[in-house]
Design a protein around this motif. Structure first.
Motif, PDB file in Angstrom:
ATOM      1  N   GLY A  63     -29.821  71.280  65.009  1.00 52.48           N
ATOM      2  CA  GLY A  63     -29.823  69.893  65.443  1.00 52.48           C
ATOM      3  C   GLY A  63     -28.894  69.276  64.752  1.00 52.48           C
ATOM      4  N   ASP A  64     -28.999  67.942  64.616  1.00 54.99           N
ATOM      5  CA  ASP A  64     -27.960  67.052  64.097  1.00 54.99           C
ATOM      6  C   ASP A  64     -28.059  66.930  62.447  1.00 54.99           C
ATOM      7  N   ALA A  65     -27.062  67.504  61.605  1.00 56.24           N
ATOM      8  CA  ALA A  65     -27.055  67.227  60.301  1.00 56.24           C
ATOM      9  C   ALA A  65     -27.040  65.807  59.834  1.00 56.24           C
ATOM     10  N   SER A  92     -25.469  69.135  40.585  1.00 55.79           N
ATOM     11  CA  SER A  92     -26.584  68.649  41.108  1.00 55.79           C
ATOM     12  C   SER A  92     -27.263  69.427  41.822  1.00 55.79           C
ATOM     13  N   GLY A  93     -26.721  70.418  42.771  1.00 58.49           N
ATOM     14  CA  GLY A  93     -27.351  71.158  43.725  1.00 58.49           C
ATOM     15  C   GLY A  93     -27.316  70.521  44.971  1.00 58.49           C
ATOM     16  N   ARG A  94     -26.875  69.526  44.997  1.00 56.73           N
ATOM     17  CA  ARG A  94     -26.966  68.666  46.347  1.00 56.73           C
ATOM     18  C   ARG A  94     -25.670  68.821  47.185  1.00 56.73           C
ATOM     19  N   TYR A  95     -25.774  68.492  48.430  1.00 59.55           N
ATOM     20  CA  TYR A  95     -24.913  68.742  49.512  1.00 59.55           C
ATOM     21  C   TYR A  95     -24.085  67.459  49.719  1.00 59.55           C
ATOM     22  N   VAL A  96     -22.938  67.626  49.880  1.00 62.85           N
ATOM     23  CA  VAL A  96     -22.151  66.225  50.170  1.00 62.85           C
ATOM     24  C   VAL A  96     -21.195  66.559  51.377  1.00 62.85           C
ATOM     25  N   MET A  97     -21.522  65.737  52.623  1.00 60.03           N
ATOM     26  CA  MET A  97     -20.470  65.808  53.585  1.00 60.03           C
ATOM     27  C   MET A  97     -19.542  64.918  53.568  1.00 60.03           C
ATOM     28  N   TYR A  98     -18.357  65.311  53.952  1.00 59.63           N
ATOM     29  CA  TYR A  98     -17.333  64.423  54.023  1.00 59.63           C
ATOM     30  C   TYR A  98     -16.740  64.304  55.322  1.00 59.63           C
ATOM     31  N   LEU A  99     -16.180  62.963  55.709  1.00 58.39           N
ATOM     32  CA  LEU A  99     -15.748  62.759  57.302  1.00 58.39           C
ATOM     33  C   LEU A  99     -14.510  61.932  57.235  1.00 58.39           C
ATOM     34  N   GLY A 122     -29.320  69.139  56.532  1.00 54.95           N
ATOM     35  CA  GLY A 122     -29.507  67.872  56.474  1.00 54.95           C
ATOM     36  C   GLY A 122     -30.930  67.422  56.392  1.00 54.95           C
ATOM     37  N   PRO A 123     -31.467  66.105  56.881  1.00 57.29           N
ATOM     38  CA  PRO A 123     -30.362  65.134  57.252  1.00 57.29           C
ATOM     39  C   PRO A 123     -29.528  64.541  56.324  1.00 57.29           C
ATOM     40  N   PHE A 124     -28.485  64.181  56.536  1.00 57.31           N
ATOM     41  CA  PHE A 124     -27.485  63.746  55.593  1.00 57.31           C
ATOM     42  C   PHE A 124     -27.423  62.214  55.762  1.00 57.31           C
ATOM     43  N   GLU A 125     -27.091  61.297  54.903  1.00 55.46           N
ATOM     44  CA  GLU A 125     -27.275  59.867  54.940  1.00 55.46           C
ATOM     45  C   GLU A 125     -26.016  59.415  54.437  1.00 55.46           C
TER      46      GLU A 125
END
Length: 315
Positions: A63-65, A92-99, A122-125
């Protein structure tokens, strides 16, 4: 072994075309996660799709991340949001999305978007958009060095293409490491890709020709600050990178002389084989635009992409 074609449409487990345009790839354990722009209804933002694979042939849809916002924010209808790239932050072990984020559809806002999630699917915010030191940002790429330091590559029409160093939490930019324009070329390179092989950095990119293709280039350096080599093509001149624009170059843990259906040998045993993925944009059918997927040999300061109708990637 997984057999791939030189140009193809990735499809998910039920046969739908995987919306992986402007693809970014992240490896987590033995699984690759891929993120792409949904283009079913044209070029404006429709969400960032997420898929996973173990062999780049069989794909599972998640689906949509990053979902489209029903409101009027940066993720709303009528916006431009492109080039999703994801890193996992070691601290941190967290996932960062760049756009690449635009305020509208006229490419005048030119910001970098940061989105955060606890899961690669995701979901990414979206929590921030920035211009570091006021520099415009359009096409972007990401790179994680051996020591875990994260970098963001950003095309800035006025100055060139930047390599920005990220903060330890990956949530901000702390240094403009280097900014380059092309060799005998007026601008920097868009669709930037960076990798490291045997201690040498390789930086790939595409000239600014809109939806049309060109002979993509690469440069090398032993230090990110430089000096960098001249930019030169990695596919035969005149092929326009086999009618594609570079998006991702993925290590597939296979040496070029280890079989896998690639018969062309390199002169050095230090050459390694990676998977090249590039967009072949179809402006009249962006949602059905295929991907060029070929083995690329990298090592000793050289990169070579050659055409194969079909090949085994060794996975």
């Amino acid at each position: 072994m997984a057999k791939m074609k030189g140009v193809q449409l990735f499809r998910d487990e039920v046969g739908n075309v995987a919306q992986l345009h402007g693809i970014g790839v992240l490896c987590v354990g033995s699984t690759w996660y891929a993120y792409g722009e949904r283009k079913n209804e044209g070029r404006l933002f429709q969400g960032v799709a997420c898929y996973s694979t173990n062999d780049f042939v069989h794909w599972r849809a998640h689906g949509d991340a990053l979902a489209m916002d029903a409101g009027k924010g940066f993720l709303g209808a009528g916006r431009v949001v492109e080039r999703p790239r994801v890193l996992c932050c070691p601290s941190s072990g967290r996932y960062v999305m760049y756009l690449h984020v635009e305020g509208g559809d006229d490419y005048s806002f030119a910001h970098i978007g940061f989105a955060l999630s606890d899961s690669p699917t995701g979901p990414f915010e979206l929590f921030e958009t920035v211009q570091f030191h006021g520099n415009e940002s359009r096409d972007i790429g990401v790179f994680q060095d051996d020591d875990g330091t994260g970098y963001l590559l950003s095309e800035d029409r006025q100055h060139g293409t930047h390599v920005y160093r990220l903060s330890p939490d990956y949530l901000s930019i702390v240094e403009d490491v280097v900014c380059l324009k092309g060799t005998d070329y007026w601008a920097g390179y868009e669709s930037p890709v960076m990798l490291k092989s045997n201690g040498l950095y390789y930086w790939f990119g595409s000239e600014l020709t809109g939806w049309d293709c060109n002979d993509n280039r690469y440069a090398t350096a032993s230090d990110l600050h430089g000096p960098w080599s001249r930019w030169r093509p990695f596919a035969p001149l005149g092929t326009r990178t086999f009618d594609s624009q570079c998006d991702a170059i993925v290590p597939i843990d296979s040496r070029c002389d280890a079989g896998g259906g690639v018969d062309d040998k390199t002169e050095s045993s230090d050459m390694q084989r990676f998977l090249y993925i590039g967009d072949r944009w179809s402006p009249d059918d962006l949602g059905g635009s295929p991907l060029v997927t070929l083995p690329i040999e990298i090592g000793d300061g050289h990169a070579r992409l050659q055409w194969h109708d079909e090949w085994d990637n060794g996975l």
